[in-house]
Design an enzyme around this catalytic site. Structure first.
Site, PDB file in Angstrom:
ATOM      1  N   ASP A  66       0.861  -1.183   0.000  1.00 57.68           N
ATOM      2  CA  ASP A  66       0.000   0.000   0.000  1.00 57.68           C
ATOM      3  C   ASP A  66       0.898   1.234   0.000  1.00 57.68           C
ATOM      4  O   ASP A  66       1.709   1.425   0.921  1.00 57.68           O
ATOM      5  CB  ASP A  66      -0.894   0.017   1.237  1.00 57.68           C
ATOM      6  CG  ASP A  66      -1.936  -1.101   1.213  1.00 57.68           C
ATOM      7  OD1 ASP A  66      -1.964  -1.866   0.231  1.00 57.68           O
ATOM      8  OD2 ASP A  66      -2.714  -1.211   2.181  1.00 57.68           O
ATOM      9  N   ASP A 107     -15.284  -3.174  -2.284  1.00 53.82           N
ATOM     10  CA  ASP A 107     -14.956  -2.947  -0.879  1.00 53.82           C
ATOM     11  C   ASP A 107     -16.268  -2.734  -0.139  1.00 53.82           C
ATOM     12  O   ASP A 107     -17.062  -1.874  -0.514  1.00 53.82           O
ATOM     13  CB  ASP A 107     -14.069  -1.707  -0.732  1.00 53.82           C
ATOM     14  CG  ASP A 107     -12.809  -1.805  -1.582  1.00 53.82           C
ATOM     15  OD1 ASP A 107     -12.306  -2.924  -1.758  1.00 53.82           O
ATOM     16  OD2 ASP A 107     -12.349  -0.757  -2.072  1.00 53.82           O
TER      17      ASP A 107
END
Length: 244
Positions: free
Chosen positions: A18, A139
């Protein structure tokens, strides 16, 4: 629900990097203020995962997810050109121009998130042009699709949205409440997605143990994205790959 195990399918393990502010970080449940910096050298981290046996790498541009504009594409480009394994990237890709720019870097697969919910016609256009190089990230918080770097929750269920994304060959399902918590993925919610789509489904969020890997394999997931657990040492990449 009693689901029959789906055997004989390899579960690919995708280490996650990330990116935020040029660093390799991890957030808890996507909350920007709950950030842990694991490395100042994302390219070296990518090389480490490749050396340890990764066959595919998952990159998230957190700056892109939060701001809709990438601040890390130069790092993505360096990772892609340095590695021998394919890379997928998600975070802030919200137009055909951004999608084309990402794919032009050599990214194997670009993940559309917010834009897929808000402009489904763009997903159709992207899939028609790029086929398997386009994935959609779903998500969800409490079963409902979240957007804008998880800051907003829509009124559409993850399962309904998955069915609508019929042109897409790969879906990445992340349960937000599990993400970064080291308490296991939401296997049932992931299975609910797998049950209604022909696409490959990659599970993400909270994968921490070999039991988690086995559970995702049993429900027929095509891959498991693992982030924090690899960085904390709760799970080694070699063990996860062996279990897949």
């Amino acid at each position: 629900m009693c689901r029959q195990p789906r055997k004989g399918k390899t579960l690919y393990i995708l280490p996650a990097i990330d990116l935020r502010g040029g660093k390799c970080v991890n957030l808890v449940q996507g909350i920007a203020s709950q950030e842990t910096i694991f490395s100042d050298a994302p390219v070296e981290m990518a090389l480490r995962w490749q050396a340890e046996g990764a066959e595919y790498l998952h990159l998230v541009d957190l700056d892109g997810a939060f701001q809709g504009e990438s601040a890390n594409l130069h790092i993505v480009s360096e990772i892609v050109s340095t590695l021998d394994i394919p890379v997928q990237l998600g975070g802030g890709i919200r137009s055909m121009e951004q999608l084309e720019a990402v794919l032009a870097l050599g990214v194997d697969r670009a993940i559309l998130g917010t834009v897929a919910l808000k402009q489904p016609s763009l997903v159709k256009q992207a899939c028609a042009k790029y086929g398997a190089r386009v994935a959609v990230g779903i998500d969800a918080r409490d079963g409902m699709v979240a957007t804008e770097g998880w800051l907003e929750v829509s009124e559409k269920s993850a399962v309904e949205f998955a069915v609508e994304m019929s042109e897409v060959q790969t879906l990445i399902y992340t349960d937000i409440k599990s993400d970064g918590m080291l308490k296991g993925p939401n296997v049932d919610a992931t299975a609910d997605i797998i049950d209604v789509v022909p696409a490959d489904v990659i599970g993400s969020g909270g994968v921490t143990s070999l039991a988690d890997v086995a559970a995702l394999k049993q429900i027929g997931a095509s891959g498991a994205i693992i982030g924090r657990a690899l960085y904390t040492g709760d799970l080694t990449l070699q063990d996860a790959i062996a279990a897949g």
